[in-house]
Write an enzyme that holds these catalytic residues in place. Structure first.
Site, PDB file in Angstrom:
ATOM      1  N   GLY A 105       3.341   3.847   5.534  1.00 36.99           N
ATOM      2  CA  GLY A 105       4.351   3.428   6.507  1.00 36.99           C
ATOM      3  C   GLY A 105       4.871   2.033   6.270  1.00 36.99           C
ATOM      4  O   GLY A 105       5.540   1.458   7.127  1.00 36.99           O
ATOM      5  N   PRO A 150       0.844  -1.193   0.000  1.00 35.18           N
ATOM      6  CA  PRO A 150       0.000   0.000   0.000  1.00 35.18           C
ATOM      7  C   PRO A 150       0.884   1.250   0.000  1.00 35.18           C
ATOM      8  O   PRO A 150       1.953   1.253   0.617  1.00 35.18           O
ATOM      9  CB  PRO A 150      -0.819  -0.116   1.289  1.00 35.18           C
ATOM     10  N   VAL A 151       0.486   2.279  -0.701  1.00 28.90           N
ATOM     11  CA  VAL A 151       1.328   3.466  -0.886  1.00 28.90           C
ATOM     12  C   VAL A 151       1.075   4.504   0.215  1.00 28.90           C
ATOM     13  O   VAL A 151      -0.075   4.804   0.538  1.00 28.90           O
ATOM     14  CB  VAL A 151       1.061   4.086  -2.278  1.00 28.90           C
ATOM     15  N   GLY A 152       2.163   5.023   0.794  1.00 33.72           N
ATOM     16  CA  GLY A 152       2.051   6.119   1.758  1.00 33.72           C
ATOM     17  C   GLY A 152       1.461   5.717   3.094  1.00 33.72           C
ATOM     18  O   GLY A 152       0.874   6.527   3.800  1.00 33.72           O
ATOM     19  N   ASP A 182      14.452   3.227   6.396  1.00 34.42           N
ATOM     20  CA  ASP A 182      13.488   2.561   5.505  1.00 34.42           C
ATOM     21  C   ASP A 182      14.193   1.828   4.374  1.00 34.42           C
ATOM     22  O   ASP A 182      14.032   0.621   4.205  1.00 34.42           O
ATOM     23  CB  ASP A 182      12.528   3.593   4.887  1.00 34.42           C
ATOM     24  N   ALA A 192      11.101   0.812  -0.966  1.00 30.40           N
ATOM     25  CA  ALA A 192      11.174  -0.369  -1.835  1.00 30.40           C
ATOM     26  C   ALA A 192      11.378   0.079  -3.280  1.00 30.40           C
ATOM     27  O   ALA A 192      12.165  -0.519  -4.025  1.00 30.40           O
ATOM     28  CB  ALA A 192       9.911  -1.211  -1.701  1.00 30.40           C
ATOM     29  N   GLY A 200       6.813   1.326   3.605  1.00 29.21           N
ATOM     30  CA  GLY A 200       8.053   1.397   2.837  1.00 29.21           C
ATOM     31  C   GLY A 200       7.874   1.373   1.331  1.00 29.21           C
ATOM     32  O   GLY A 200       8.778   0.937   0.612  1.00 29.21           O
ATOM     33  N   SER A 201       6.744   1.890   0.842  1.00 36.90           N
ATOM     34  CA  SER A 201       6.558   1.844  -0.617  1.00 36.90           C
ATOM     35  C   SER A 201       7.625   2.679  -1.330  1.00 36.90           C
ATOM     36  O   SER A 201       8.154   2.257  -2.365  1.00 36.90           O
ATOM     37  CB  SER A 201       5.148   2.306  -1.007  1.00 36.90           C
ATOM     38  N   SER A 202       7.978   3.845  -0.793  1.00 39.00           N
ATOM     39  CA  SER A 202       8.986   4.660  -1.479  1.00 39.00           C
ATOM     40  C   SER A 202      10.379   4.059  -1.315  1.00 39.00           C
ATOM     41  O   SER A 202      11.199   4.098  -2.244  1.00 39.00           O
ATOM     42  CB  SER A 202       8.961   6.113  -0.983  1.00 39.00           C
TER      43      SER A 202
HETATM   44  O1  PMV Z   1       6.601   6.909   7.003  1.00 36.86           O
HETATM   45  P1  PMV Z   1       7.713   6.000   6.747  1.00 36.86           P
HETATM   46  O2  PMV Z   1       7.344   4.592   6.770  1.00 36.86           O
HETATM   47  O3  PMV Z   1       8.502   6.341   5.550  1.00 36.86           O
HETATM   48  O4  PMV Z   1       8.699   6.076   8.015  1.00 36.86           O
HETATM   49  C1  PMV Z   1       9.619   7.054   8.169  1.00 36.86           C
HETATM   50  C2  PMV Z   1      10.406   6.836   9.428  1.00 36.86           C
HETATM   51  C3  PMV Z   1      10.791   8.150  10.094  1.00 36.86           C
HETATM   52  O5  PMV Z   1      11.598   7.812  11.214  1.00 36.86           O
HETATM   53  C4  PMV Z   1       9.567   8.896  10.576  1.00 36.86           C
HETATM   54  C5  PMV Z   1      11.576   9.050   9.139  1.00 36.86           C
HETATM   55  C6  PMV Z   1      12.972   8.577   8.836  1.00 36.86           C
HETATM   56  O6  PMV Z   1      13.536   9.081   7.855  1.00 36.86           O
HETATM   57  O7  PMV Z   1      13.516   7.730   9.565  1.00 36.86           O
END
Ligand code: PMV
Length: 296
Positions: free
Chosen positions: A87, A83-85, A134, A93, A89-91
């Site tokens: 949390g 799923p995108v956006g 990430d 990955a 790790g879509s970006s």
């Molecule tokens: O929102 P996500 O899954 O990309 O998580 C980012 C994790 C943070 O600690 C909030 C930001 C980072 O760069 O580590």
């Protein structure tokens, strides 16, 4: 290796067990790669380099491509089970799969350090100032303790704990990582005690995780971590409700995952079989998730 006409690569998504946000300021985080992934296919063809096929539209994609690829001559196809956006790790990955595919297309072999450094340029397009956790764990696979020391990534492999009952509740609402990270930065130093408590929780969780502690012992540390993420201002009513739902359905612990402001909750300790229907009744989805194997 030699130049190729077509190259394809994959990378898994991730979930953060504990330590998000504090990791931006040099504290450790624990994260694992998940059994969902993004696949990038690159084809040499005439015309400007562009996305020919993607499961989502994002205005930042062009900038992400130009961080890795030449301005012309390559068509990009992206497919993903993430799923995108949210949390997961879509970006990250996408960053790792793109870096790997680009190297293969050019007949280059990357060291893990080169892959990580190149992934930063893509992640920065989406996240501004990423800690690197990430795309670090998406690149490494398995479960890692990650920390950034003087700008350099420091990884330690942790045991891959299969069978401890990891579930995701996806609230469906995307969160904006760059915005959430900026919000936390703006609330410092008032929230520094909570950030320090997050870091202590990561150390405690690392020790229990490595010792093979059961979900019943690990779970409360996740729920404590969620409370601290509330304290630093990154939870939402929906994320709090999803944590409560997981606990009410037998999870040993639960927390929001990633930057917050939307996205997913991670529950640990095998919630009962009624959870998916209860989540669906809220307009959410709940599904089990596995840890992807270490890559190297
Ligand atoms: O929102 P996500 O899954 O990309 O998580 C980012 C994790 C943070 O600690 C909030 C930001 C980072 O760069 O580590």
């Amino acid at each position: 290796m030699s130049l190729r006409a077509v190259a394809e690569a994959t990378a898994p998504g991730k979930l953060i067990l504990a330590g998000e946000h504090a990791v931006v300021y040099g504290a450790p985080a624990i994260a694992f790669a998940v059994d969902r992934e993004t696949r990038v296919t690159l084809r040499r063809r005439p015309g400007p380099t562009a996305v020919d096929d993607a499961p989502f539209a994002d205005a930042r994609l062009g900038a992400a491509l130009s961080a890795v690829l030449p301005a012309g001559g390559i068509g990009v196809s992206i497919a993903s089970t993430l799923p995108v956006g949210r949390g997961m790790g879509s970006s990250a990955a996408l960053a790792i799969a793109l870096v790997r595919a680009a190297a293969t297309l050019d007949g280059r072999a990357l060291t893990p350090a080169e892959e990580h450094a190149a992934g930063f340029a893509v992640e920065a397009v989406f996240h501004g100032t990423p800690s690197g956790v990430d795309h670090g764990v998406c690149g490494a696979g398995g479960c890692v303790r990650y920390r950034r020391v003087d700008g350099a990534p420091v990884f330690a492999r942790l045991p891959v704990r299969q069978g401890i009952g990891l579930w995701v509740i996806d609230t469906g609402a995307p969160g904006d990582t760059a915005e959430m990270v900026a919000g936390v930065r703006a609330r410092r130093p008032g929230i520094d005690a909570a950030l320090a408590a997050i870091a202590r929780g990561v150390d405690h969780l690392t020790a229990l995780w490595c010792a093979g502690a059961p979900a019943a012992a690990l779970g409360p540390l996740l729920t404590d971590n969620h409370r601290l993420l509330q304290d630093i201002g990154v939870s939402t009513p929906a994320l709090d409700a999803a944590v409560s739902l997981a606990l009410a359905h037998g999870a040993a612990g639960a927390k929001l995952c990633g930057a917050g402001g939307g996205g997913v909750v991670l529950a640990l300790g095998s919630p009962n079989a009624a959870l998916p229907a209860a989540a669906a009744a809220q307009g959410w989805s709940a599904f089990p998730v596995g840890i992807a194997p270490p890559r190297r």
